[in-house]
Design a protein around this motif. Structure first.
Motif, mmCIF file in Angstrom:
data_model
loop_
_atom_site.group_PDB
_atom_site.id
_atom_site.type_symbol
_atom_site.label_atom_id
_atom_site.label_comp_id
_atom_site.label_asym_id
_atom_site.label_seq_id
_atom_site.Cartn_x
_atom_site.Cartn_y
_atom_site.Cartn_z
ATOM 1 N N ALA A 1 -1.655 -6.011 -7.942
ATOM 2 C CA ALA A 1 -2.796 -5.989 -8.843
ATOM 3 C C ALA A 1 -4.040 -5.428 -8.242
ATOM 4 O O ALA A 1 -5.011 -5.092 -9.247
ATOM 5 C CB ALA A 1 -2.943 -7.134 -9.849
ATOM 6 N N SER A 2 -4.001 -5.366 -7.022
ATOM 7 C CA SER A 2 -5.369 -4.859 -6.496
ATOM 8 C C SER A 2 -5.646 -3.583 -6.843
ATOM 9 O O SER A 2 -6.876 -2.827 -6.895
ATOM 10 C CB SER A 2 -5.387 -4.857 -4.782
ATOM 11 N N TYR A 3 -4.488 -2.793 -7.061
ATOM 12 C CA TYR A 3 -4.384 -1.473 -7.903
ATOM 13 C C TYR A 3 -5.430 -1.199 -8.905
ATOM 14 O O TYR A 3 -6.107 -0.176 -9.346
ATOM 15 C CB TYR A 3 -3.026 -1.083 -8.395
ATOM 16 N N ILE A 4 -5.520 -2.381 -9.662
ATOM 17 C CA ILE A 4 -6.545 -2.120 -10.904
ATOM 18 C C ILE A 4 -7.664 -3.257 -10.906
ATOM 19 O O ILE A 4 -8.546 -3.485 -11.841
ATOM 20 C CB ILE A 4 -5.805 -2.777 -12.316
ATOM 21 N N GLY A 5 -7.734 -3.653 -9.530
ATOM 22 C CA GLY A 5 -8.934 -4.308 -9.177
ATOM 23 C C GLY A 5 -9.000 -5.909 -9.446
ATOM 24 O O GLY A 5 -10.130 -6.500 -9.219
ATOM 25 N N TYR A 6 -7.758 -6.305 -9.618
ATOM 26 C CA TYR A 6 -7.602 -7.950 -9.830
ATOM 27 C C TYR A 6 -6.449 -8.197 -8.896
ATOM 28 O O TYR A 6 -5.769 -9.118 -9.618
ATOM 29 C CB TYR A 6 -7.200 -8.025 -11.323
ATOM 30 N N GLY A 7 -6.705 -7.842 -7.654
ATOM 31 C CA GLY A 7 -5.242 -8.326 -6.733
ATOM 32 C C GLY A 7 -5.930 -9.578 -6.040
ATOM 33 O O GLY A 7 -4.939 -10.125 -4.961
ATOM 34 N N GLY A 8 -6.867 -10.262 -6.196
ATOM 35 C CA GLY A 8 -6.967 -11.551 -5.458
ATOM 36 C C GLY A 8 -7.065 -11.095 -3.919
ATOM 37 O O GLY A 8 -7.889 -10.168 -3.436
ATOM 38 N N LEU A 9 -6.408 -11.807 -3.150
ATOM 39 C CA LEU A 9 -6.227 -11.647 -1.698
ATOM 40 C C LEU A 9 -5.748 -10.132 -1.345
ATOM 41 O O LEU A 9 -5.772 -9.783 -0.250
ATOM 42 C CB LEU A 9 -5.388 -12.834 -1.142
ATOM 43 N N GLY A 10 -5.230 -9.696 -2.290
ATOM 44 C CA GLY A 10 -4.555 -8.186 -2.175
ATOM 45 C C GLY A 10 -5.601 -7.303 -1.815
ATOM 46 O O GLY A 10 -5.507 -6.358 -1.045
ATOM 47 N N GLN A 11 -6.904 -7.441 -2.132
ATOM 48 C CA GLN A 11 -8.144 -6.656 -1.934
ATOM 49 C C GLN A 11 -8.438 -6.422 -0.209
ATOM 50 O O GLN A 11 -8.876 -5.543 0.373
ATOM 51 C CB GLN A 11 -9.463 -7.145 -2.555
ATOM 52 N N LEU A 12 -8.048 -7.827 0.371
ATOM 53 C CA LEU A 12 -8.061 -7.638 1.637
ATOM 54 C C LEU A 12 -6.923 -6.784 2.401
ATOM 55 O O LEU A 12 -7.378 -6.126 3.495
ATOM 56 C CB LEU A 12 -7.829 -9.223 2.459
ATOM 57 N N PHE A 13 -5.911 -6.567 1.779
ATOM 58 C CA PHE A 13 -4.948 -5.730 2.284
ATOM 59 C C PHE A 13 -5.543 -4.202 2.263
ATOM 60 O O PHE A 13 -5.508 -3.600 3.097
ATOM 61 C CB PHE A 13 -3.799 -5.757 1.661
ATOM 62 N N THR A 14 -6.018 -4.033 1.069
ATOM 63 C CA THR A 14 -6.511 -2.666 0.718
ATOM 64 C C THR A 14 -7.722 -2.381 1.652
ATOM 65 O O THR A 14 -7.757 -1.114 2.530
ATOM 66 C CB THR A 14 -6.934 -2.586 -0.824
ATOM 67 N N ASP A 15 -8.330 -3.353 2.021
ATOM 68 C CA ASP A 15 -9.781 -3.176 2.667
ATOM 69 C C ASP A 15 -9.230 -2.854 4.198
ATOM 70 O O ASP A 15 -9.778 -1.831 4.957
ATOM 71 C CB ASP A 15 -10.573 -4.361 2.669
ATOM 72 N N GLY A 16 -8.257 -3.726 4.738
ATOM 73 C CA GLY A 16 -7.797 -3.545 5.994
ATOM 74 C C GLY A 16 -7.299 -2.232 6.308
ATOM 75 O O GLY A 16 -7.545 -1.623 7.376
ATOM 76 N N PHE A 17 -6.256 -1.893 5.365
ATOM 77 C CA PHE A 17 -5.590 -0.539 5.543
ATOM 78 C C PHE A 17 -6.622 0.696 5.478
ATOM 79 O O PHE A 17 -6.580 1.564 6.389
ATOM 80 C CB PHE A 17 -4.410 -0.551 4.349
ATOM 81 N N GLN A 18 -7.592 0.773 4.626
ATOM 82 C CA GLN A 18 -8.705 1.682 4.409
ATOM 83 C C GLN A 18 -9.385 1.781 5.560
ATOM 84 O O GLN A 18 -9.789 2.996 6.065
ATOM 85 C CB GLN A 18 -9.489 1.592 3.159
ATOM 86 N N ARG A 19 -9.887 0.794 6.099
ATOM 87 C CA ARG A 19 -10.766 0.816 7.355
ATOM 88 C C ARG A 19 -9.773 0.949 8.927
ATOM 89 O O ARG A 19 -10.393 0.848 9.627
ATOM 90 C CB ARG A 19 -11.605 -0.386 7.434
ATOM 91 N N ASN A 20 -8.516 0.598 8.504
ATOM 92 C CA ASN A 20 -7.559 0.648 9.797
ATOM 93 C C ASN A 20 -8.175 -0.671 10.813
ATOM 94 O O ASN A 20 -8.307 -0.434 12.050
ATOM 95 C CB ASN A 20 -7.460 1.921 10.660
ATOM 96 N N TYR A 21 -8.434 -1.845 9.892
ATOM 97 C CA TYR A 21 -8.987 -2.949 10.357
ATOM 98 C C TYR A 21 -7.965 -4.236 10.489
ATOM 99 O O TYR A 21 -8.071 -4.585 9.049
ATOM 100 C CB TYR A 21 -10.504 -3.361 9.940
ATOM 101 N N PRO A 22 -7.150 -4.617 11.056
ATOM 102 C CA PRO A 22 -6.275 -5.730 10.764
ATOM 103 C C PRO A 22 -6.548 -6.970 10.510
ATOM 104 O O PRO A 22 -6.077 -7.650 9.687
ATOM 105 C CB PRO A 22 -5.507 -5.515 12.132
ATOM 106 N N THR A 23 -7.727 -7.104 10.909
ATOM 107 C CA THR A 23 -8.194 -8.543 10.586
ATOM 108 C C THR A 23 -8.013 -9.200 9.088
ATOM 109 O O THR A 23 -7.570 -10.154 8.843
ATOM 110 C CB THR A 23 -9.719 -8.725 10.995
#
Length: 213
Positions: free
Chosen positions: A156-178
């Motif tokens: 649900a981070s696709y629509i902005g309500y993904g909870g911890l899924g936003q961490l996945f999006t942030d990490g993938f976009q910045r190529n930052y695994p933490t």
């Protein structure tokens, strides 16, 4: 893959907020799914011609990709948490409906007959005999649905309500695994804790099983 351990204390507040946000999406979905599944299961159990229809329909809904569900709901509920909860509720229905039907099927006929012989009406028999005896099987479905909902919230981070899924999006976009590691670990911990809580609830609500053991 290198993990920046210093990132965690610096983002403690964000992690706490996202964790509660994750739960506030997953838990209502399971509760709404249960509220819908139980009446439908009672109908499927008692009206046999509808059994295949209801179970088949829930299976069809389950085959729809989660992102597609959210996209289809957007014109109706918009970019809101309601969209995320509604989509997840649809996914929990399949497991909850099937397990509730199986739980009701597992109730011994003699238990129903004894309740009827004592003058209990069908609704009273359902509430005081059938559902309590079916409770362990129903709870098995609730446990599976809860873990599944916790894992799917990230989509649900696709629509902005993904909870911890936003961490996945942030990490993938910045190529930052933490952030990705943080999201995976926290999601796993949430699932484990939620399952443990449900096991405890089942243990407290089924004293007859404890006595039997």
């Amino acid at each position: 893959m290198t993990v920046d351990w210093g990132w965690f204390p610096d983002h403690q507040d964000d992690l706490t907020t996202l964790t509660f946000d994750h739960l506030s999406t997953a838990v209502p979905a399971v509760l709404f799914g249960l509220l819908i599944a139980v009446p439908l299961a009672v109908i499927a159990h008692r009206v046999r011609p509808l059994r295949g229809v209801l179970l088949g329909l829930s299976n069809v809904l389950f085959t729809i990709p989660s992102i597609a569900i959210f996209v289809l709901l957007l014109p109706i509920t918009g970019l809101t948490r309601t969209t995320a909860i509604t989509g997840l509720t649809i996914y929990t229905l399949t497991v909850l409906l099937r397990n509730t039907v199986e739980g009701l099927d597992s109730v011994p006929a003699k238990a129903r007959e004894a309740s009827t012989a004592m003058g209990a009406r069908p609704l009273r028999t359902l509430l005081t005999v059938e559902l309590p005896l079916a409770f362990p099987v129903i709870m098995a479905g609730v446990r599976v649905s809860t873990v599944m909902a916790i894992s799917l919230v990230s989509v649900a981070s696709y629509i902005g309500y993904g909870g911890l899924g936003q961490l996945f999006t942030d990490g993938f976009q910045r190529n930052y695994p933490t952030p990705v590691v943080a999201g995976v670990v926290l999601s796993l911990l949430l699932a484990l804790v939620a399952d443990a809580v449900l096991v405890a609830i089942q243990w407290l609500c089924t004293p007859w099983l404890r006595r039997r053991a």
